[in-house]
Design a protein around this motif. Structure first.
Motif, PDB file in Angstrom:
ATOM      1  N   ARG A  32       8.046  -3.908   1.149  1.00 52.16           N
ATOM      2  CA  ARG A  32       7.372  -5.126   0.699  1.00 52.16           C
ATOM      3  C   ARG A  32       5.927  -5.116   1.173  1.00 52.16           C
ATOM      4  O   ARG A  32       5.006  -5.499   0.432  1.00 52.16           O
ATOM      5  N   ASN A  33       5.758  -4.679   2.408  1.00 54.01           N
ATOM      6  CA  ASN A  33       4.420  -4.625   2.986  1.00 54.01           C
ATOM      7  C   ASN A  33       4.413  -3.576   4.086  1.00 54.01           C
ATOM      8  O   ASN A  33       5.394  -3.419   4.817  1.00 54.01           O
ATOM      9  N   VAL A  34       3.315  -2.844   4.210  1.00 52.57           N
ATOM     10  CA  VAL A  34       3.130  -1.879   5.294  1.00 52.57           C
ATOM     11  C   VAL A  34       1.872  -2.271   6.064  1.00 52.57           C
ATOM     12  O   VAL A  34       0.795  -2.400   5.469  1.00 52.57           O
ATOM     13  N   PRO A  75      -2.357  -2.856  -2.678  1.00 49.79           N
ATOM     14  CA  PRO A  75      -2.369  -4.254  -2.224  1.00 49.79           C
ATOM     15  C   PRO A  75      -1.307  -4.602  -1.183  1.00 49.79           C
ATOM     16  O   PRO A  75      -1.456  -5.603  -0.476  1.00 49.79           O
ATOM     17  N   ASN A  76      -0.233  -3.823  -1.083  1.00 49.60           N
ATOM     18  CA  ASN A  76       0.811  -4.141  -0.094  1.00 49.60           C
ATOM     19  C   ASN A  76       0.637  -3.384   1.216  1.00 49.60           C
ATOM     20  O   ASN A  76       1.563  -3.298   2.027  1.00 49.60           O
ATOM     21  N   VAL A  77      -0.558  -2.825   1.448  1.00 49.56           N
ATOM     22  CA  VAL A  77      -0.839  -2.114   2.698  1.00 49.56           C
ATOM     23  C   VAL A  77      -2.023  -2.790   3.392  1.00 49.56           C
ATOM     24  O   VAL A  77      -3.057  -3.040   2.775  1.00 49.56           O
ATOM     25  N   ASP A  78      -1.833  -3.081   4.671  1.00 49.69           N
ATOM     26  CA  ASP A  78      -2.893  -3.668   5.498  1.00 49.69           C
ATOM     27  C   ASP A  78      -3.219  -2.704   6.627  1.00 49.69           C
ATOM     28  O   ASP A  78      -2.316  -2.199   7.306  1.00 49.69           O
ATOM     29  N   VAL A  79      -4.500  -2.450   6.827  1.00 53.33           N
ATOM     30  CA  VAL A  79      -4.946  -1.584   7.917  1.00 53.33           C
ATOM     31  C   VAL A  79      -5.533  -2.458   9.019  1.00 53.33           C
ATOM     32  O   VAL A  79      -6.505  -3.187   8.802  1.00 53.33           O
ATOM     33  N   ALA A 131       5.862  -1.961  10.033  1.00 48.67           N
ATOM     34  CA  ALA A 131       4.667  -1.623  10.815  1.00 48.67           C
ATOM     35  C   ALA A 131       4.686  -0.138  11.108  1.00 48.67           C
ATOM     36  O   ALA A 131       5.691   0.397  11.586  1.00 48.67           O
ATOM     37  N   MET A 132       3.594   0.534  10.801  1.00 52.69           N
ATOM     38  CA  MET A 132       3.413   1.940  11.160  1.00 52.69           C
ATOM     39  C   MET A 132       2.407   1.983  12.297  1.00 52.69           C
ATOM     40  O   MET A 132       1.255   1.580  12.137  1.00 52.69           O
ATOM     41  N   VAL A 133       2.855   2.476  13.453  1.00 52.67           N
ATOM     42  CA  VAL A 133       1.987   2.520  14.628  1.00 52.67           C
ATOM     43  C   VAL A 133       1.536   3.961  14.831  1.00 52.67           C
ATOM     44  O   VAL A 133       2.353   4.842  15.105  1.00 52.67           O
ATOM     45  N   GLY A 134       0.242   4.194  14.683  1.00 51.02           N
ATOM     46  CA  GLY A 134      -0.285   5.544  14.830  1.00 51.02           C
ATOM     47  C   GLY A 134      -0.836   6.076  13.525  1.00 51.02           C
ATOM     48  O   GLY A 134      -0.413   5.658  12.433  1.00 51.02           O
TER      49      GLY A 134
END
Length: 505
Positions: free
Chosen positions: A195-197, A303-307, A175-178
Motif C-alpha cells: 500500500r505504501n513504502v 506515488p506510494n513511496v516516501d523517502v 518501512a524499508m530501513v537502509g
C-alpha cells in the motif's frame, strides 16, 4: 558425526569460500576433510538472502569459479536462485556431499598446543582437525541496529537476509530501513504490492544503471560448443575492472566524471527536484560501493513511496520516528542494515594458543597475514579475511587467490613432515598490515568523505584490498615460511625460521 572424529582439515561454511576450499583440497589430494555448515543446505549468503529481487551486481561469467565455468547463465547479472543452483551444481560435480556436515554450527574451536590440533565443538558433535579453514564470510550474520522501542512494535519485523516469505506484503504499509545493495533491489520488488513504502535513508547511495539482459540461446550454445569463448568473456569482464582500480586506489578525483553519469541516471527517472536533492550523495562516488539498478529510482518516484532523508531514531507503537522528526505509521519493518563485517561473530568462538579468542586479539581491528593467517592462531586460515574485499570486481577472484595460498599452506606442512603447525609471526602480520594501511590512505574508500561498512569501530578500513586482483594473486601465490613460526609437539623442538624477512604487498 562420529564422537572424537579427527580430520586433517575442517572447513567452516559452505558458500563460495567453503566449497572452493573443498574443491581445492581434493585437487591437492586431500580427502580427509569435512565442511561444517550450520544450515540444512549449502549456499552461504546466496542461500540466506532470498528476498524479492535478490541478484548479484557482478556479471555472471565473472561471478563463478574459473575451474567450474557455467555456459548456461540465463542473464548477464544472475538472480539469487541461479547462483544458489550453481553452488549446488558445484557441490555435485566435484562430489563434495560426502564431506559436508549439515546442521553443524561451530560453537567453539580451541587450539590444543600439546597435540597441535583444533578441538571443535559443533551442534552435531565434537571433532578435531589439524588445520581449520574458516569460510564463514563477512555477509553471513545480519546486523539490526538497536532502535529504542523496536521490541514493542506490534507489526512484523525482519532483516533482508532472513526474509519471511510467509508474510504477505500486499496492501501493507512497509518501512524499508537502509539504502544499501539489498534495499535498492527490495524496494522496486515490493513497491507494486505494498500500500505504501517508506524508505528511511540515512545516507543516499550512488546508483548507476544495471545493464542486465537475458543471455540469448545462441550465446549459450556458443559457450557450450566452444568453451574458450566463456573464458574470453570472463577475461574481458575481469580486464575492464582491473583497469578501473587505479581511479579507486590512486586517483579518486578522476571519479568526478562518473558522478556526472550517475546524476544523469537519477535525473532521467526522478523529475521532482526536491526528491533528487534527497537522493544526491554528498561524498565522492566509490567511497561506498557503487550500486547498480535500473529500477530503484523509478520505484522511488512512484506515488506510494516516501523517502525520509533521515535515519530511523525510535519506534512508538506502530509509528516510526526518524532522526529529523518525520513520522510514519507502518505494518512491517524490513531492515536492510547490513552485516557484522568488521566484528565477525565467528571470532568470539575461536580460542587461540594463548587462550584469547580471535575477537579479543582483533579488539583493535582485524589483521591477518595476506588476509589469511592471524598471529597466535596456528594452522587456522580464513577465506575472505581482513582487507580482501573489493569495491569494484568479483570476490570469486580473491577467493581463488586465497585458495592458492591454502594449497601451498598444505604443501608446506607436508614438506615439514611429522606433526607441525604454522603460526603467523606478529612482526610479519604487522608489516603486511602496515603496508596495506599505507596504501589505503589515498584510496577513495578512505578519502571520499563517507562512513561505510568498510570501516571498523575505530574508523580503520580493515575490509577492502587497496590494489588489483592481479597484485593480490601474486601476493598469495605461495607461503613464505619466514613469515611463520614452525611449531612442533613438546619435546621435539621448534624450527625457527628467519625473522628478518619483510612481508611485502
Amino acid at each position: 558425526m562420529a564422537e572424537h572424529e579427527h580430520v586433517r582439515v575442517a572447513v567452516v561454511g559452505s558458500g563460495f569460500g567453503g566449497l572452493g576450499a573443498a574443491v581445492r583440497l581434493r585437487r591437492e589430494g586431500v580427502t580427509d576433510f569435512v565442511v561444517l555448515e550450520r544450515a540444512d543446505s549449502v549456499g552461504g549468503t546466496w542461500r540466506d538472502n532470498s528476498y524479492p529481487g535478490c541478484a548479484c551486481d557482478v556479471p555472471s561469467h565473472l561471478y563463478s569459479f574459473s575451474f567450474a565455468p557455467h555456459p548456461d547463465w540465463p542473464r548477464t547479472f544472475s538472480g539469487q536462485e541461479h547462483i544458489r543452483a550453481y553452488l549446488e551444481h558445484v557441490t555435485d560435480v566435484f562430489r563434495l556431499r560426502p564431506h559436508i556436515r549439515l546442521n553443524s554450527e561451530v560453537k567453539r574451536m580451541t587450539w590444543d598446543a600439546e597435540k597441535l590440533r583444533w578441538d571443535i565443538e559443533t551442534a552435531s558433535g565434537r571433532l578435531s582437525a589439524d588445520l581449520v579453514v574458516s569460510a564463514t564470510g563477512p555477509l553471513s550474520d545480519p546486523k539490526i541496529p538497536d532502535i529504542p522501542g523496536l521490541d514493542s512494535f506490534p507489526g512484523k519485523v525482519f532483516h533482508s537476509a532472513r526474509w519471511d516469505h510467509d508474510y504477505d506484503l500486499r496492501g501493507k504499509r512497509v518501512a524499508m530501513v537502509g539504502t544499501g545493495a539489498s534495499a535498492i533491489q527490495i524496494v522496486p520488488a515490493i513497491q507494486p504490492l505494498a500500500r505504501n513504502v517508506t524508505l528511511f535513508q540515512r545516507t543516499p547511495p550512488w546508483v548507476m544503471p544495471r545493464m542486465d539482459r537475458a543471455i540469448s540461446g545462441a550465446e549459450r550454445w556458443l559457450h557450450r560448443q566452444l568453451p574458450f569463448t566463456t573464458q574470453v568473456r570472463r577475461g574481458l569482464l575481469w580486464g575492464i575492472r582491473e583497469l578501473q582500480v587505479q581511479a579507486f586506489t590512486k586517483h579518486p578525483n578522476e571519479l568526478g566524471a562518473v558522478e556526472q553519469l550517475a546524476k544523469r541516471n537519477m535525473a532521467r527517472a526522478v523529475k521532482d527536484p526536491a526528491l533528487r536533492a534527497k537522493l544526491t550523495p554528498d561524498y565522492r562516488i566509490g567511497c561506498k560501493r557503487i550500486l547498480l539498478s535500473s529500477t530503484y529510482y523509478p520505484a522511488l518516484a512512484q506515488p506510494n513511496v516516501d523517502v525520509v532523508a533521515s535515519g530511523l531514531s525510535r519506534v512508538e507503537g506502530s509509528t516510526l520516528v526518524a532522526a529529523d522528526g518525520t513520522e510514519a505509521r507502518v505494518d512491517a519493518i524490513v531492515f536492510g542494515t547490513g552485516f557484522h563485517v568488521t566484528d565477525m561473530p565467528i571470532a568470539d568462538r575461536v580460542v587461540g594458543a594463548d587462550g584469547r579468542t580471535l575477537a579479543e586479539a582483533w579488539k583493535g581491528g582485524m589483521e591477518a597475514l595476506r588476509g589469511a593467517s592471524a598471529a597466535g592462531f596456528p594452522n587456522w586460515m580464513t577465506i575472505i579475511g581482513p582487507n580482501t574485499g573489493l569495491g569494484n570486481s568479483s570476490m570469486i577472484l580473491m577467493i581463488e587467490s586465497q585458495l592458492n595460498y591454502l594449497a601451498d599452506f598444505v604443501r608446506q606442512l607436508d614438506v615439514l613432515g611429522g606433526r607441525a603447525a604454522l603460526d603467523a609471526r606478529p612482526a610479519a602480520v604487522a608489516a603486511w598490515n602496515h603496508r596495506v594501511q599505507e596504501r589505503m590512505k589515498r584510496t577513495v574508500w578512505n578519502t571520499g568523505g563517507c562512513t561505510s561498512w568498510y570501516l571498523d569501530a575505530n574508523g580503520r578500513n580493515s575490509t577492502i584490498w587497496p590494489g588489483t586482483t592481479t597484485e593480490f594473486r601474486r601476493a598469495t601465490r605461495r607461503v613464505d615460511l619466514s613469515e611463520y613460526e614452525v611449531l612442533r609437539p613438546a619435546g621435539q623442538g621448534s624450527a625457527v625460521a628467519d625473522e628478518s624477512a619483510e612481508a611485502a604487498v
